[in-house]
Design a protein around this motif. Structure first.
Motif, PDB file in Angstrom:
ATOM      1  N   PRO A 103       0.805  -1.225   0.000  1.00 37.62           N
ATOM      2  CA  PRO A 103       0.000   0.000   0.000  1.00 37.62           C
ATOM      3  C   PRO A 103       0.839   1.277   0.000  1.00 37.62           C
ATOM      4  O   PRO A 103       0.512   2.243  -0.696  1.00 37.62           O
ATOM      5  N   ILE A 107       0.828   4.295  -2.889  1.00 41.00           N
ATOM      6  CA  ILE A 107       0.569   5.711  -2.635  1.00 41.00           C
ATOM      7  C   ILE A 107       1.705   6.574  -3.171  1.00 41.00           C
ATOM      8  O   ILE A 107       1.475   7.611  -3.803  1.00 41.00           O
ATOM      9  N   ALA A 302     -10.732   2.473  -0.004  1.00 45.54           N
ATOM     10  CA  ALA A 302     -10.227   1.118   0.249  1.00 45.54           C
ATOM     11  C   ALA A 302     -11.416   0.307   0.733  1.00 45.54           C
ATOM     12  O   ALA A 302     -12.022   0.632   1.760  1.00 45.54           O
ATOM     13  N   SER A 335      -7.745   3.276  -5.627  1.00 37.67           N
ATOM     14  CA  SER A 335      -8.810   2.643  -4.847  1.00 37.67           C
ATOM     15  C   SER A 335      -8.878   1.149  -5.115  1.00 37.67           C
ATOM     16  O   SER A 335      -8.998   0.340  -4.195  1.00 37.67           O
ATOM     17  N   LEU A 338      -5.785  -0.617  -3.496  1.00 34.20           N
ATOM     18  CA  LEU A 338      -5.851  -0.710  -2.032  1.00 34.20           C
ATOM     19  C   LEU A 338      -6.957  -1.652  -1.578  1.00 34.20           C
ATOM     20  O   LEU A 338      -6.863  -2.259  -0.509  1.00 34.20           O
ATOM     21  N   SER A 339      -8.003  -1.783  -2.366  1.00 31.95           N
ATOM     22  CA  SER A 339      -9.135  -2.625  -1.980  1.00 31.95           C
ATOM     23  C   SER A 339      -8.820  -4.103  -2.075  1.00 31.95           C
ATOM     24  O   SER A 339      -9.509  -4.935  -1.503  1.00 31.95           O
ATOM     25  N   LYS A 341      -5.990  -5.266  -0.932  1.00 37.43           N
ATOM     26  CA  LYS A 341      -5.005  -5.590   0.097  1.00 37.43           C
ATOM     27  C   LYS A 341      -5.663  -6.262   1.281  1.00 37.43           C
ATOM     28  O   LYS A 341      -6.777  -5.993   1.600  1.00 37.43           O
TER      29      LYS A 341
END
Length: 341
Positions: A103, A107, A302, A335, A338-339, A341
């Motif tokens: 993550p 970013i 997320a 998005s 991260l979703s 993870k």
């Protein structure tokens, strides 16, 4: 909202697009040729005069041409803008570089891509760590009124903070405070502790209340300061923008904001509460010090929850039709990454 007839809208759109493209004031002869309207330069001048009177454009002292004002940019962005889809290779680049399983790397990559694709400054607000539980807290005396607070969180993070008290505490009192804190709150989040502390510490001595409150405040700040809350990439690109680089005093203020990041965090935090793309032109944000700066932001998620905001800071004379889809697609891809993870 002020309404403009179709002819005035086309001329304003043509003027803004030309000014964004080459940075030079736009004259009536250029507009007459490029607007697609069958109008004489004299008629164009009359319409331009009306637009200037309404505050959409202005005449620089050194030129016979006109430039957009903040109001003109705002009308253009809200009403006249035609978004340009990103090229396939740009989308593929975003997809490939926003595919890390880490993550933090995602970013950082997002900030770098925003900067690289726009040649302005890319910013990403890091998701705030919520619901951090602490495992253990201990007070150690440094001097009469200076204490070291050692905080161990449930994720293994260890923080040391110095607090200054208004009275001296004995070793027994510090042990008592540590034992009370650990016995009653170990395993709780700091948010839960704040709620419980107010009621439960009424039973303890008032000076012990102040010690507990100081320890909790120090703990929260330690976790906040343990990490950068905003990732910024490419801020030096702004030094290459003519209308920004010539305003040395204001540019210095902007870089101070990049350095301190507090105002930037407030702006991104406010943007997080809004849906979709947000565009701040000039001083509209209340945070950016340059009238010549604009910011385009979008929230990212997320697993269905909005956790942060990303965006681009550049000159008001930016290609909004290009920057907006870059910000929008980057937010969607971040998005998605991260979703998973």
């Amino acid at each position: 909202m002020t309404t403009l007839d179709k002819r005035a809208q086309i001329l304003l759109k043509t003027l803004v697009e030309h000014y964004i493209s080459d940075g030079q004031p736009v004259g009536s002869r250029t507009l007459s040729k490029c607007s697609g309207l069958d109008l004489s330069p004299a008629t164009v001048r009359n319409v331009m005069s009306d637009l200037e009177e309404m505050g959409f454009i202005a005449s620089p002292h050194t030129s016979a041409g006109r430039v957009p004002t903040h109001r003109g940019y705002r009308f253009f962005v809200d009403t006249l803008l035609t978004i340009k889809p990103l090229q396939t290779q740009e989308i593929q680049r975003l997809e490939s570089e926003l595919s890390s399983p880490d993550p933090q790397e995602l970013i950082s990559s997002a900030a770098g891509l925003l900067s690289s694709l726009t040649q302005f400054a890319g910013v990403v607000m890091i998701p705030r760590r919520k619901s951090i539980a602490f495992k253990h807290l201990e007070f150690l005396p440094l001097s009469d009124t200076r204490l070291l607070v050692i905080i161990v969180t449930s994720d293994g993070n260890v923080q040391n903070r110095i607090i200054v008290t208004d009275k001296a505490y004995s070793a027994a009192e510090l042990t008592q405070a540590s034992n009370f804190f650990n016995a009653n709150y170990s395993g709780s989040t700091f948010e839960d502790v704040q709620k419980k502390l107010h009621e439960e510490l009424k039973q303890m001595q008032s000076d012990m209340n102040r010690l507990m409150a100081a320890a909790l405040d120090a703990s929260s700040k330690a976790l906040d300061e343990d990490r950068d809350n905003v990732v910024i990439s490419g801020e030096r690109n702004l030094l290459q923008v003519d209308e920004l680089s010539t305003n040395v005093t204001s540019l210095r203020k902007l870089f101070e904001i990049f350095e301190r990041r507090t105002s930037l965090m407030q702006l991104l935090d406010n943007s997080q509460r809004a849906e979709g793309i947000q565009i701040f032109i000039g001083g509209e944000s209340g945070y950016l010090p340059l009238d010549e700066c604009s910011m385009v932001t979008a929230p990212y998620e997320a697993n269905g929850q909005i956790v942060g905001t990303l965006g681009v800071i550049g000159p008001t004379r930016m290609a909004y039709e290009r920057v907006i889809p870059i910000v929008d697609i980057t937010a969607k891809l971040l998005s998605s990454g991260l979703s998973m993870k």
